[in-house]
Design a protein around this motif. Structure first.
Motif, PDB file in Angstrom:
ATOM      1  N   ASP A 173       0.836  -1.311  -0.601  1.00 45.62           N
ATOM      2  CA  ASP A 173       0.101  -0.102   0.267  1.00 45.62           C
ATOM      3  C   ASP A 173       0.835   1.143   0.335  1.00 45.62           C
ATOM      4  N   TYR A 174       1.862   0.998   1.221  1.00 45.34           N
ATOM      5  CA  TYR A 174       2.619   2.168   0.544  1.00 45.34           C
ATOM      6  C   TYR A 174       4.644   1.680  -0.070  1.00 45.34           C
ATOM      7  N   LEU A 175       4.742   3.114  -0.616  1.00 45.51           N
ATOM      8  CA  LEU A 175       6.468   2.944  -0.860  1.00 45.51           C
ATOM      9  C   LEU A 175       7.272   3.911   0.552  1.00 45.51           C
ATOM     10  N   ASN A 176       8.284   3.586   0.611  1.00 44.75           N
ATOM     11  CA  ASN A 176       8.998   4.197   1.551  1.00 44.75           C
ATOM     12  C   ASN A 176      10.358   4.142   1.108  1.00 44.75           C
ATOM     13  N   LEU A 177      10.918   5.652   1.432  1.00 44.38           N
ATOM     14  CA  LEU A 177      12.386   6.231   0.882  1.00 44.38           C
ATOM     15  C   LEU A 177      13.741   6.472   1.716  1.00 44.38           C
ATOM     16  N   PRO A 178      14.647   5.023   2.111  1.00 39.86           N
ATOM     17  CA  PRO A 178      14.667   5.422   3.022  1.00 39.86           C
ATOM     18  C   PRO A 178      15.947   7.068   3.384  1.00 39.86           C
ATOM     19  N   LEU A 179      15.890   7.090   4.488  1.00 38.29           N
ATOM     20  CA  LEU A 179      17.148   8.215   4.431  1.00 38.29           C
ATOM     21  C   LEU A 179      18.006   7.542   5.744  1.00 38.29           C
ATOM     22  N   ASP A 180      19.856   8.101   5.754  1.00 37.52           N
ATOM     23  CA  ASP A 180      20.041   7.801   6.333  1.00 37.52           C
ATOM     24  C   ASP A 180      20.514   9.117   7.124  1.00 37.52           C
ATOM     25  N   GLU A 181      20.744   9.393   8.457  1.00 39.23           N
ATOM     26  CA  GLU A 181      21.369  10.667   8.919  1.00 39.23           C
ATOM     27  C   GLU A 181      22.007  11.380   8.599  1.00 39.23           C
ATOM     28  N   ALA A 182      23.069  11.151   7.900  1.00 42.69           N
ATOM     29  CA  ALA A 182      23.314  12.345   6.706  1.00 42.69           C
ATOM     30  C   ALA A 182      22.635  12.832   5.505  1.00 42.69           C
ATOM     31  N   GLN A 183      21.877  12.047   4.881  1.00 40.76           N
ATOM     32  CA  GLN A 183      20.703  12.521   3.453  1.00 40.76           C
ATOM     33  C   GLN A 183      19.736  13.418   4.261  1.00 40.76           C
ATOM     34  N   TYR A 184      19.282  13.063   5.088  1.00 38.60           N
ATOM     35  CA  TYR A 184      18.352  13.780   6.064  1.00 38.60           C
ATOM     36  C   TYR A 184      18.479  15.490   6.869  1.00 38.60           C
ATOM     37  N   ARG A 185      20.201  15.220   7.292  1.00 41.67           N
ATOM     38  CA  ARG A 185      20.365  16.478   7.722  1.00 41.67           C
ATOM     39  C   ARG A 185      20.737  17.482   6.097  1.00 41.67           C
ATOM     40  N   ALA A 186      21.577  17.084   5.629  1.00 45.71           N
ATOM     41  CA  ALA A 186      20.953  17.671   3.805  1.00 45.71           C
ATOM     42  C   ALA A 186      19.704  18.297   3.233  1.00 45.71           C
ATOM     43  N   PHE A 187      19.319  17.577   3.023  1.00 47.90           N
ATOM     44  CA  PHE A 187      17.613  17.334   3.036  1.00 47.90           C
ATOM     45  C   PHE A 187      16.928  18.213   3.713  1.00 47.90           C
ATOM     46  N   VAL A 188      16.913  18.576   4.883  1.00 51.43           N
ATOM     47  CA  VAL A 188      16.465  19.183   5.810  1.00 51.43           C
ATOM     48  C   VAL A 188      16.733  21.444   5.656  1.00 51.43           C
ATOM     49  N   ALA A 189      18.588  20.514   5.549  1.00 50.77           N
ATOM     50  CA  ALA A 189      18.955  21.855   5.385  1.00 50.77           C
ATOM     51  C   ALA A 189      18.751  22.748   4.075  1.00 50.77           C
ATOM     52  N   ALA A 190      18.693  21.944   2.455  1.00 51.13           N
ATOM     53  CA  ALA A 190      17.980  22.269   1.693  1.00 51.13           C
ATOM     54  C   ALA A 190      16.330  23.207   1.823  1.00 51.13           C
ATOM     55  N   LEU A 191      15.641  22.318   2.669  1.00 54.58           N
ATOM     56  CA  LEU A 191      14.433  22.657   2.630  1.00 54.58           C
ATOM     57  C   LEU A 191      14.325  24.044   3.439  1.00 54.58           C
ATOM     58  N   LEU A 192      15.203  24.450   4.149  1.00 56.55           N
ATOM     59  CA  LEU A 192      14.870  26.247   5.402  1.00 56.55           C
ATOM     60  C   LEU A 192      15.671  27.017   4.435  1.00 56.55           C
ATOM     61  N   ALA A 193      16.606  26.051   3.434  1.00 52.70           N
ATOM     62  CA  ALA A 193      16.950  27.309   2.301  1.00 52.70           C
ATOM     63  C   ALA A 193      16.377  27.614   1.296  1.00 52.70           C
ATOM     64  N   GLY A 194      15.219  26.570   0.679  1.00 56.91           N
ATOM     65  CA  GLY A 194      14.736  26.702  -0.131  1.00 56.91           C
ATOM     66  C   GLY A 194      13.380  27.794  -0.598  1.00 56.91           C
ATOM     67  N   GLY A 195      13.387  28.037  -2.025  1.00 59.78           N
ATOM     68  CA  GLY A 195      12.729  29.597  -1.867  1.00 59.78           C
ATOM     69  C   GLY A 195      11.154  28.946  -1.865  1.00 59.78           C
ATOM     70  N   LYS A 196      10.441  30.157  -1.014  1.00 61.28           N
ATOM     71  CA  LYS A 196       8.976  29.612  -0.907  1.00 61.28           C
ATOM     72  C   LYS A 196       8.026  30.903  -1.437  1.00 61.28           C
ATOM     73  N   VAL A 197       6.616  29.719  -1.394  1.00 65.11           N
ATOM     74  CA  VAL A 197       5.177  31.281  -1.798  1.00 65.11           C
ATOM     75  C   VAL A 197       5.647  32.512  -0.606  1.00 65.11           C
ATOM     76  N   THR A 198       5.394  32.840  -0.953  1.00 63.17           N
ATOM     77  CA  THR A 198       5.465  35.189  -0.286  1.00 63.17           C
ATOM     78  C   THR A 198       4.454  35.245   0.115  1.00 63.17           C
ATOM     79  N   PRO A 199       3.106  35.269   1.370  1.00 60.17           N
ATOM     80  CA  PRO A 199       1.855  35.718   0.939  1.00 60.17           C
ATOM     81  C   PRO A 199       1.914  36.816   0.365  1.00 60.17           C
TER      82      PRO A 199
END
Length: 442
Positions: A190-216
């Motif tokens: 029913d579900y597919l899962n994409l596994p991340l190790d700690e380094a991959q997770y930290r890199a993703f969070v950093a990219a998420l925080l730095a990424g451009g957002k839609v501004t109200p």
């Protein structure tokens, strides 16, 4: 009855459910839906009861509050639950549907009802008395009508919500993704899962925080529903929040290694064939180019992802229901107007449908010249009504949209050891106390 005609504005889940219940109760219903003449940025289908944010109606287990609400609506003859059951796709113990087939089925049933007339046009003003009307325009109410509702409510009407992306099934790297439902629930596919190790997770969070957002816009205030926060807003609250939230790996061990990843992105199928998959909990206000860049670069298995739909932010309109609405969900300032669905401050597909059913029953009582008789507070329907009236909340509560949860139910009597026992007691009590409300008064 003083009249047998009611106007329902809005063909979403609440409006569709209300129109069906009213028509089944012998009322001539004029259902006004603005699509396809006009649609919001979040809508893509022409049909009624379109599911915008996700294809899941959440847990179908009655020992979960929303699962109990499913059960009660089925027993009440809900058109929404009947359509969901008929268009179900595998999703563990969740009730997920093929959203196109679901919308088409609800539309077909309402169009075929002899007492429902569907008008495809935008309602830009609230109906005048004396005829009764139900407003179920949802979180994406048009500007003109929203302005009238704001004037009626005497206050602010909106916060912001976000929806998750969908990716094409054949663009997911199956050498990385693995099939598994949390704790082995469901068929395992029913579900597919994409596994991340700690380094991959930290890199993703950093990219998420730095990424451009839609501004109200400068004059708008972003107020998010806590149960549907954009992932970047969660990430801003702490580096490990996502790992304990939508990316929690508990119960999702990789069967190829036998080990639990540091974090996981779950993908839930959108259709039976698995041609499209929803990124669970990944509602976002990242710009569309940033979504493509970040998700492809930082989420294992999505390097070549083809996005069927990208996430987006949208306005979510709601009333302070305990102040603005009477217990029968009519407006205190204009009693001929009833309100239902997310515009009243319920959150979730099933809760919206349930609210539509509540409002329809209240209208039937009004037409019959009797006071509205709500369901018992210890039922899921009654707990939702308690949220809308404020009865389920302590004095001074800051009214916010909510899903149905056992915290809205009255306190249990006696001793019940452990969470499972408490849930079983809630369910047993609710099943007994919903009985008198199953058959509407003549």
């Amino acid at each position: 009855m003083q009249t047998k005609r009611v106007t329902v504005i809005g063909g979403g889940l609440a409006g569709s459910e209300a129109a069906w219940r009213l028509a089944e109760g012998g009322v001539e219903v004029e259902l006004i839906e603005m699509k396809p003449a006009r649609r919001s940025p979040a809508h893509v289908l022409d049909g009624l009861a379109e599911l915008v944010c996700s294809n899941s109606l959440r847990s179908d287990n009655p020992h979960n509050a929303v699962g109990l609400l499913h059960e009660e609506l089925r027993r009440l003859g809900s058109v929404v639950l009947a359509a969901a059951d008929a268009t179900r796709v595998p999703a563990g113990d969740a009730l997920a549907v093929d959203r196109e087939r679901f919308s088409a089925l609800v539309t077909a049933r309402l169009e075929a009802h002899p007492r429902i007339r569907l008008r495809r046009e935008e309602a830009t003003r609230l109906p005048d008395p004396p005829d009764l009307a139900l407003v179920a325009t949802g979180p994406l109410t048009g500007d003109a009508l929203a302005a009238e509702i704001a004037a009626l409510a005497g206050g602010r009407l909106h916060f912001y919500d976000a929806i998750a992306p969908i990716v094409a099934g054949d663009s997911i790297d199956r050498t990385i993704a693995y099939a598994r439902s949390r704790y082995g629930k469901g068929s395992g596919e029913d579900y597919l899962n994409l596994p991340l190790d700690e380094a991959q997770y930290r890199a993703f969070v950093a990219a998420l925080l730095a990424g451009g957002k839609v501004t109200p816009h400068a004059f708008e205030e972003a107020r998010y529903f806590e149960g549907c926060l954009p992932i970047e807003v969660m990430a801003e609250r702490g580096p490990d929040v996502l790992a304990y939230g939508p990316m929690k790996p508990v119960g999702l061990e990789d069967p190829r290694t036998g080990r639990r990843p540091f974090a996981v992105v779950q993908l839930r199928r959108e259709d039976v064939a698995g041609t499209a998959w929803n990124l669970v909990g990944f509602q976002t206000r990242l710009t569309w180019p940033e979504q493509r860049r970040i998700f492809r670069a930082y989420l294992p298995g999505l390097a070549n992802a083809e996005f069927v739909r990208l996430g987006q932010i949208h306005r979510n309109t709601f009333l302070e229901a305990p102040r603005v609405l009477a217990p029968d969900l009519s407006a205190r300032a204009r009693p001929h107007l009833f309100f239902a669905g997310q515009i009243t401050g319920v959150e979730g597909y099933v809760e919206s449908a349930a609210c539509g059913h509540l409002a329809a029953r209240a209208i039937l009582d009004r037409l019959a010249g009797r006071d509205f008789s709500p369901p018992a507070a210890a039922t899921a329907m009654g707990a939702l009504h308690g949220h809308l009236t404020g009865a389920a909340h302590p004095p001074g509560y800051d009214y916010q949209p909510t899903n149905v949860v056992f915290a809205l139910f009255p306190e249990l009597l006696g001793r019940h050891r452990g969470k499972v026992a408490r849930k079983e007691a809630h369910v047993a009590r609710a099943r007994k106390e919903i009985e008198p409300w199953l058959t509407p008064s003549p």
